[in-house]
Design an enzyme around this catalytic site. Structure first.
Site: not given
Ligand code: COA
Length: 263
Positions: A67, A112, A115, A135
């Site tokens: 999400a 999400g 999910e 989460e």
């Molecule tokens: N919500 C909002 N933005 C998200 C996102 C999410 N769930 N997942 C990734 N993004 C965004 C990042 O903020 C980043 O934006 P920016 O370039 O403006 O800073 C962009 O997508 C790229 O992500 P980044 O974190 O730089 O890539 P990465 O390769 O270093 O890491 C992940 C990838 C997936 C490991 C990491 O993005 C992450 O942990 N995301 C959240 C996952 C999460 O907790 N999901 C559950 C949400 S309830």
């Protein structure tokens, strides 16, 4: 049909391809994207040009990274509950879709995203896919069915471990746990999904829809078809009034391939 901002759709060979298209955010599911998903599944529910669906994410890095955290970071409890409720409605619609839906998991399927993949009928992952329900890292729980569907797919013990640690797992482990049906090289992902979907689409569509209903009834206290065992009995009987049944059995006895009409 609303103007789609975060999804692209295409119909080819009776397959509806839906691509979540917010690659800059790793296809994170904001609320508008879920509304659009709902609209698209609704729109094609009774469209005879569509006999199956493949759902994927844009790019080669992410299916859906969860999400959209930036959107719900300042939500009140009431807003959170509404967000979860609406997500559940849409994901239930996908789970109960009367046409087969395959998730082509092309990268991160976190929160999400995991999910959403679990709401689809089958999951095919590329080798780089990563699954998890992180989460708890944010002080929340999955809100789009994750605490339930993960248990259904991989069992309570493994589900609790993933849900409580927030750990991510790779595609090979997801396959071992039963979270995904197949793992293939990224270049082969769509072809594998199409191969499975085309096989399902060659079967009696009414029967396939009834399989989906009856299997879901096992996990939903019968919801859609009444008590789940009784549901199977009723649905089995109903198959006999379809043209597909007559065609399928006749074709077998006449030693030819059936031509199903979905009636
Ligand atoms: N919500 C909002 N933005 C998200 C996102 C999410 N769930 N997942 C990734 N993004 C965004 C990042 O903020 C980043 O934006 P920016 O370039 O403006 O800073 C962009 O997508 C790229 O992500 P980044 O974190 O730089 O890539 P990465 O390769 O270093 O890491 C992940 C990838 C997936 C490991 C990491 O993005 C992450 O942990 N995301 C959240 C996952 C999460 O907790 N999901 C559950 C949400 S309830």
């Amino acid at each position: 049909m609303m103007q789609l901002e975060n999804l692209t759709t295409e119909i080819k060979g009776n397959i509806l391809y839906i691509t979540i298209n917010r690659p800059k955010n790793l296809n994170a599911l904001n609320i508008k994207t879920i509304v659009e998903l709902d609209e698209v599944f609704e729109e094609y529910m009774y469209n005879d040009d569509v006999k199956g669906v493949i759902l994927t994410g844009a790019g080669e890095k992410s299916f859906v990274a969860g999400a959209d955290i930036s959107e719900f970071a300042d939500f009140t409890p009431a807003q959170g509950k509404t967000m979860s409720e609406n997500g559940h409605d849409t994901f239930d619609k996908i789970e109960n879709y009367t046409k087969p839906v395959i998730a082509a998991v092309n990268g991160y399927a976190l929160g999400g995203g995991c999910e959403l993949a679990m709401a689809c009928h089958l999951r095919v992952a590329s080798e780089n896919a990563i699954f998890g329900q992180p989460e708890v890292n944010l002080g929340i729980i999955p809100g789009y069915g994750g605490t339930q569907r993960l248990v259904e797919l991989i069992g309570k013990g493994k589900a609790l471990e993933l849900l409580m640690t927030g750990d991510s797992i790779n595609a090979a482990m997801a396959k071992e746990l039963g979270l995904v049906n197949h793992v293939v090289a990224q270049a082969d992902l769509m072809a594998k999904c199409e191969e499975i979907l085309n096989k399902i689409m060659s079967k009696g569509p009414v029967a396939v829809a009834k399989v989906i209903q009856c299997v879901n009834a096992h996990y939903r206290g019968g919801g859609y078809v009444g008590d789940s065992y009784q549901g199977e009995i009723t649905q089995f009987g109903q198959c006999m009034e379809t043209e597909d049944f007559v065609e399928g059995t006749s074709a077998f006895l006449e030693k030819r391939k059936p031509e199903f009409k979905g009636k």
